[in-house]
Design an enzyme around this catalytic site. Sequence first.
Site, PDB file in Angstrom:
ATOM      1  CE  LYS A  90      34.917  31.412   4.427  1.00  0.00           C
ATOM      2  NZ  LYS A  90      35.270  30.198   3.788  1.00  0.00           N
TER       3      LYS A  90
HETATM    4  N1  GLU Z   1      33.550  27.747   1.495  1.00  0.00           N
HETATM    5  C1  GLU Z   1      34.500  26.773   1.062  1.00  0.00           C
HETATM    6  C2  GLU Z   1      35.785  26.849   1.844  1.00  0.00           C
HETATM    7  O1  GLU Z   1      35.822  27.389   2.906  1.00  0.00           O
HETATM    8  C3  GLU Z   1      34.717  26.785  -0.435  1.00  0.00           C
HETATM    9  C4  GLU Z   1      35.292  28.004  -1.041  1.00  0.00           C
HETATM   10  C5  GLU Z   1      35.234  27.989  -2.560  1.00  0.00           C
HETATM   11  O2  GLU Z   1      34.906  26.992  -3.153  1.00  0.00           O
HETATM   12  O3  GLU Z   1      35.511  29.053  -3.110  1.00  0.00           O
HETATM   13  O4  GLU Z   1      36.780  26.304   1.461  1.00  0.00           O
END
Ligand code: GLU
Length: 428
Positions: free
Chosen positions: A119
């Site tokens: 993240k």
């Molecule tokens: N931001 C989204 C999540 O928290 C998607 C992450 C992604 O598709 O890599 O699941």
Amino acid sequence: MATHSSTAQADRESVEYESALQTARRQLARAASLLDIDSNIVERLKYPAKIHEVTVPIERDDGTVEVFTGYRAQHDSVRGPYKGGLRYHPSVTRDECIGLSMWMTWKCAVMDIPFGGAKGGIVVNPKDLSPGERERLTRRFTQEMRDAIGPNRDIPAPDMGTDAQTMAWIMDAYSMQEGETTPGVVTGKPPVIGGSYGREEAPGRSVAIITRLACDYYDMPLSDTSVAVQGFGSVGANAARLLDSWGANVVAVSDVNGAIYDPDGLDVAEIPSHDEEPEAVTRDVEGLLSNDELLELDVDVLIPAAVGNVITETNANAIQADIIVEGANGPTTSGGDAILDEREIPVIPDILANAGGVTVSYFEWLQDINRRAWSLERVNEELASEMETAWDDVRSEVDSRGVTWRDAAYIVALSRIAKAHESRGLWP
Ligand code: GLU
């Protein structure tokens, strides 16, 4: 529109604070205690493999230079490349990125997707930037992170404050520097450059699918089910609209200014989502409820789909919903969770419920690698089938061990990750 007398507002100052990292570590320790796994593996999983911190200077429209800070936490890649969103938000911190990267590791594992967890974020309020400034910030961040990301290394996606356009700029900046068009470096792009149909809607769609499965499990016919949804962004709006189209009665939705509530049901298809028209939910509406009041409505299903840490020790005793389905990442603190567990209110966790986003991201990555797009029908069919499989895996742990839904999801995820670590071993 029904009005509602104002009830005592939770004093935000007194709400217990728990960082995403504290929550993620506490949840890991709890799940590990329920499983017979090597404690050395658990020790490794408490820490991210790497954290990248970069300085991102940009020229503002007025000619001045401003410097922002960006992070990318890469937690674990034992099952595949790092994967996870990138958020632009003033409250982004290094620890928050680490906690959220841990959740991505579990989320991918519970879905059995061959990705690890990451993240990232930039500490910025995107509303304070012009489109040009946002573009310059994104391109410079991509350049600073160039060695850390890549289609086989770490694949960012949209999250709070970022969208398909942000992903298009990342893809372009990365591709220009690499000298080759590399669509697989990000997911959640516009379909015209290799994005998947259905990706934007996917987290909300998975929340709706999981809500339907949960209602079936608890013998609650969807047509008799009232639903309150906190947040009307891509997760909340899509979940609310799908549930409404499947016959549920969506009685409350909210944006940052407050909530609208009608016990007879809202016409959610007619309310613009945050992405379509920011803050349209509450515009020109009299008699709003607060977002805290929405959480305490007497509904069958509550879907917190806005920000983290909204269900806490302070308000968990006031929740009246029969089931909670987590649309946001980390809406329930550990303290809140313990109270809901005691009160026997099932909480279907984020790492299962909103995992449709990363699942369709995986589909997008496959499409990019194969240079072949799938139809929207195929995406939605395969998503429904992946969600049903993951639901069954988690449900069977709930049924056989008598644990909470969160513990069951962690058991499924952690067992897969631990097995992968056991078979790869420790290098060197
Ligand atoms: N931001 C989204 C999540 O928290 C998607 C992450 C992604 O598709 O890599 O699941």
